[in-house]
Design a protein around this motif. Structure first.
Motif, PDB file in Angstrom:
ATOM      1  N   LYS A 152     117.948  44.908  72.566  1.00 51.66           N
ATOM      2  CA  LYS A 152     118.453  45.752  72.637  1.00 51.66           C
ATOM      3  C   LYS A 152     118.532  47.215  71.828  1.00 51.66           C
ATOM      4  CE  LYS A 152     123.257  47.377  73.168  1.00 51.66           C
ATOM      5  NZ  LYS A 152     123.066  48.602  73.301  1.00 51.66           N
ATOM      6  N   PHE A 153     117.637  47.515  71.208  1.00 52.12           N
ATOM      7  CA  PHE A 153     117.188  48.014  70.660  1.00 52.12           C
ATOM      8  C   PHE A 153     115.718  48.891  71.350  1.00 52.12           C
ATOM      9  CE2 PHE A 153     114.527  50.640  67.510  1.00 52.12           C
ATOM     10  CZ  PHE A 153     114.884  51.759  67.239  1.00 52.12           C
ATOM     11  N   PHE A 154     115.415  48.166  71.302  1.00 52.28           N
ATOM     12  CA  PHE A 154     114.039  47.802  71.609  1.00 52.28           C
ATOM     13  C   PHE A 154     113.844  48.371  73.781  1.00 52.28           C
ATOM     14  CE2 PHE A 154     112.168  46.604  68.032  1.00 52.28           C
ATOM     15  CZ  PHE A 154     111.704  47.131  67.835  1.00 52.28           C
ATOM     16  N   GLN A 155     115.657  47.894  74.439  1.00 49.71           N
ATOM     17  CA  GLN A 155     115.505  47.842  75.267  1.00 49.71           C
ATOM     18  C   GLN A 155     116.295  49.108  75.713  1.00 49.71           C
ATOM     19  OE1 GLN A 155     116.729  44.851  77.334  1.00 49.71           O
ATOM     20  NE2 GLN A 155     115.529  43.009  76.621  1.00 49.71           N
ATOM     21  N   ASP A 156     116.722  49.651  74.880  1.00 47.68           N
ATOM     22  CA  ASP A 156     117.713  50.983  75.115  1.00 47.68           C
ATOM     23  C   ASP A 156     117.105  51.875  74.618  1.00 47.68           C
ATOM     24  OD1 ASP A 156     119.892  49.231  75.805  1.00 47.68           O
ATOM     25  OD2 ASP A 156     120.817  49.785  73.604  1.00 47.68           O
ATOM     26  N   GLY A 157     115.426  51.928  74.420  1.00 45.08           N
ATOM     27  CA  GLY A 157     114.150  52.887  73.626  1.00 45.08           C
ATOM     28  C   GLY A 157     113.973  53.409  74.605  1.00 45.08           C
ATOM     29  N   ARG A 158     113.669  55.023  74.246  1.00 43.82           N
ATOM     30  CA  ARG A 158     112.662  55.785  75.333  1.00 43.82           C
ATOM     31  C   ARG A 158     111.703  55.616  75.132  1.00 43.82           C
ATOM     32  NH1 ARG A 158     117.784  58.590  74.473  1.00 43.82           N
ATOM     33  NH2 ARG A 158     118.605  58.384  77.117  1.00 43.82           N
ATOM     34  N   TYR A 159     110.732  55.856  75.252  1.00 49.39           N
ATOM     35  CA  TYR A 159     108.741  55.573  75.688  1.00 49.39           C
ATOM     36  C   TYR A 159     107.957  56.546  76.325  1.00 49.39           C
ATOM     37  CZ  TYR A 159     110.411  50.998  73.856  1.00 49.39           C
ATOM     38  OH  TYR A 159     110.736  49.741  73.094  1.00 49.39           O
ATOM     39  N   VAL A 160     107.254  56.892  75.248  1.00 49.22           N
ATOM     40  CA  VAL A 160     105.874  57.941  75.909  1.00 49.22           C
ATOM     41  C   VAL A 160     104.598  57.274  75.443  1.00 49.22           C
ATOM     42  CG1 VAL A 160     105.249  60.145  75.716  1.00 49.22           C
ATOM     43  CG2 VAL A 160     107.425  59.974  75.312  1.00 49.22           C
ATOM     44  N   VAL A 161     103.721  57.701  76.559  1.00 49.70           N
ATOM     45  CA  VAL A 161     102.533  57.310  76.834  1.00 49.70           C
ATOM     46  C   VAL A 161     101.780  58.678  77.262  1.00 49.70           C
ATOM     47  CG1 VAL A 161     100.291  56.239  77.809  1.00 49.70           C
ATOM     48  CG2 VAL A 161     103.022  54.876  76.818  1.00 49.70           C
ATOM     49  N   ALA A 162     101.081  59.339  75.896  1.00 50.04           N
ATOM     50  CA  ALA A 162     100.330  60.450  76.597  1.00 50.04           C
ATOM     51  C   ALA A 162      99.378  60.429  75.978  1.00 50.04           C
ATOM     52  CB  ALA A 162     101.066  61.337  75.998  1.00 50.04           C
ATOM     53  N   LEU A 163      97.994  59.696  76.925  1.00 50.77           N
ATOM     54  CA  LEU A 163      96.450  59.635  76.358  1.00 50.77           C
ATOM     55  C   LEU A 163      96.263  60.356  78.097  1.00 50.77           C
ATOM     56  CD1 LEU A 163      96.049  56.757  74.649  1.00 50.77           C
ATOM     57  CD2 LEU A 163      98.027  56.514  76.248  1.00 50.77           C
ATOM     58  N   GLY A 164      94.658  59.837  77.862  1.00 49.78           N
ATOM     59  CA  GLY A 164      93.645  59.652  78.508  1.00 49.78           C
ATOM     60  C   GLY A 164      92.767  60.765  78.517  1.00 49.78           C
ATOM     61  N   SER A 165      92.561  62.112  78.067  1.00 51.75           N
ATOM     62  CA  SER A 165      91.324  62.503  78.287  1.00 51.75           C
ATOM     63  C   SER A 165      90.405  62.621  77.121  1.00 51.75           C
ATOM     64  CB  SER A 165      92.847  64.320  77.899  1.00 51.75           C
ATOM     65  OG  SER A 165      92.419  64.141  76.258  1.00 51.75           O
ATOM     66  N   ASN A 166      90.816  62.028  75.839  1.00 53.57           N
ATOM     67  CA  ASN A 166      89.583  61.470  75.317  1.00 53.57           C
ATOM     68  C   ASN A 166      88.949  60.422  76.113  1.00 53.57           C
ATOM     69  OD1 ASN A 166      89.580  62.541  72.758  1.00 53.57           O
ATOM     70  ND2 ASN A 166      91.620  61.542  72.257  1.00 53.57           N
ATOM     71  N   ASP A 167      89.591  60.157  77.247  1.00 56.69           N
ATOM     72  CA  ASP A 167      88.608  58.902  78.300  1.00 56.69           C
ATOM     73  C   ASP A 167      87.516  59.883  78.411  1.00 56.69           C
ATOM     74  OD1 ASP A 167      90.146  56.132  77.168  1.00 56.69           O
ATOM     75  OD2 ASP A 167      91.652  57.535  78.027  1.00 56.69           O
TER      76      ASP A 167
END
Length: 280
Positions: free
Chosen positions: A71-86
């Motif tokens: 429940k904790f992980f399903q209620d959490g908010r996630y951010v993915v911020a990358l790509g410039s290094n690629d």
């Protein structure tokens, strides 16, 4: 008002801290692709970050039980911020094989295929509320400007960022419709960052094309070092080093993005910790 997730490698990190503040797996030099940033040696790619996240989930499950952890992980908010290094530390550098194995479009296709698989893994691990941020005008960072005789922005690099953003927006929108209970969103930060760079005086900056911390005429330095020279007032510079915005620029960018995307400022309460086996 949001909690600041501590870095995963912080020696003081504990299950209680993660339950209260989350955790940040970000890595300098890391990218979507495992090969990105290979010259930095110690960078952690997104795939490896996801593996570390899986390990973290097990620690939390051991602490509060699997049902509460899910429940904790399903209620959490996630951010993915990358790509410039690629791009900056892979595709646009001829020392990496990706620079000659792909063209602009096929490389972005490769990134989308990889990122899509990674986001599906995150969903399978419980991520439901997730935002993937796009790239800013990376052709205007000091590292790219020194490649131009005029000191101007690299048009091709900026076009790559815009193409990446368009493809990522389509990918995230498609996954949000495809995956069960997913609320995946794309965060386009290009215009916000570009406004600081193209209209610095409007925001109180006097320099938007060179870093506050540099090696003087010996450019580009990989990053800020003890031997570097500092500007007199870093608050007047959009860029701190060859890659990154200054603290003041980052603060202004964050403020604008919070307004643009309507982020909620009140975080969800953490679940109560279960008693340890040794407690009476």
């Amino acid at each position: 008002g949001l909690p600041r997730p501590p870095p995963f490698l912080d020696s003081s990190l504990s299950e209680d801290v993660i339950l209260s503040n989350g955790v940040n797996f970000a890595s300098g030099g890391g990218g979507i692709l495992n090969e990105t940033g290979g010259l930095f040696i110690q960078r952690i790619s997104l795939s490896r970050q996801i593996e570390l996240f899986q390990g973290t989930q097990q620690l939390i499950a051991d602490k509060i039980g699997k049902e509460e952890a899910d429940k904790f992980f399903q209620d959490g908010r996630y951010v993915v911020a990358l790509g410039s290094n690629d791009f900056i530390n892979n595709y646009l550098m001829p020392v990496y094989s990706d620079s000659w194995k792909y063209n602009d479009q096929t490389f972005i296709d490769y990134l989308m295929e990889t990122l899509g698989a990674q986001l599906k893994v995150l969903h399978s691990l419980g991520a439901r509320q997730l935002m993937v941020f796009g790239l800013g005008p990376m052709g205007c960072i000091p590292l790219q400007r020194v490649l131009s005789s005029s000191g101007g922005c690299q048009d091709r690099t900026n076009k790559l960022a815009l193409s990446f953003n368009k493809a990522t927006d389509q990918l995230v929108t498609g996954l949000s419709a495809q995956l069960a209970n997913a609320s995946f969103k794309f965060g386009d930060a290009y215009d916000v960052v570009n406004d600081l760079i193209t209209s610095p005086k409007k925001h109180g900056f006097s320099n938007a094309d060179s870093p506050c911390c540099s090696m003087g005429r010996i450019r580009p330095a990989i990053t800020c070092t003890p031997m570097s020279t500092l500007c007199k007032d870093r608050s007047k510079y959009v860029f701190w080093d060859e890659y990154h915005p200054s603290d003041r620029a980052n603060q202004m960018i964050a403020d604008e993005l919070i307004k643009k995307f309507g982020f909620l400022i009140s975080p969800s309460p953490a679940p109560d910790s279960a008693p340890s086996p040794d407690s009476s």
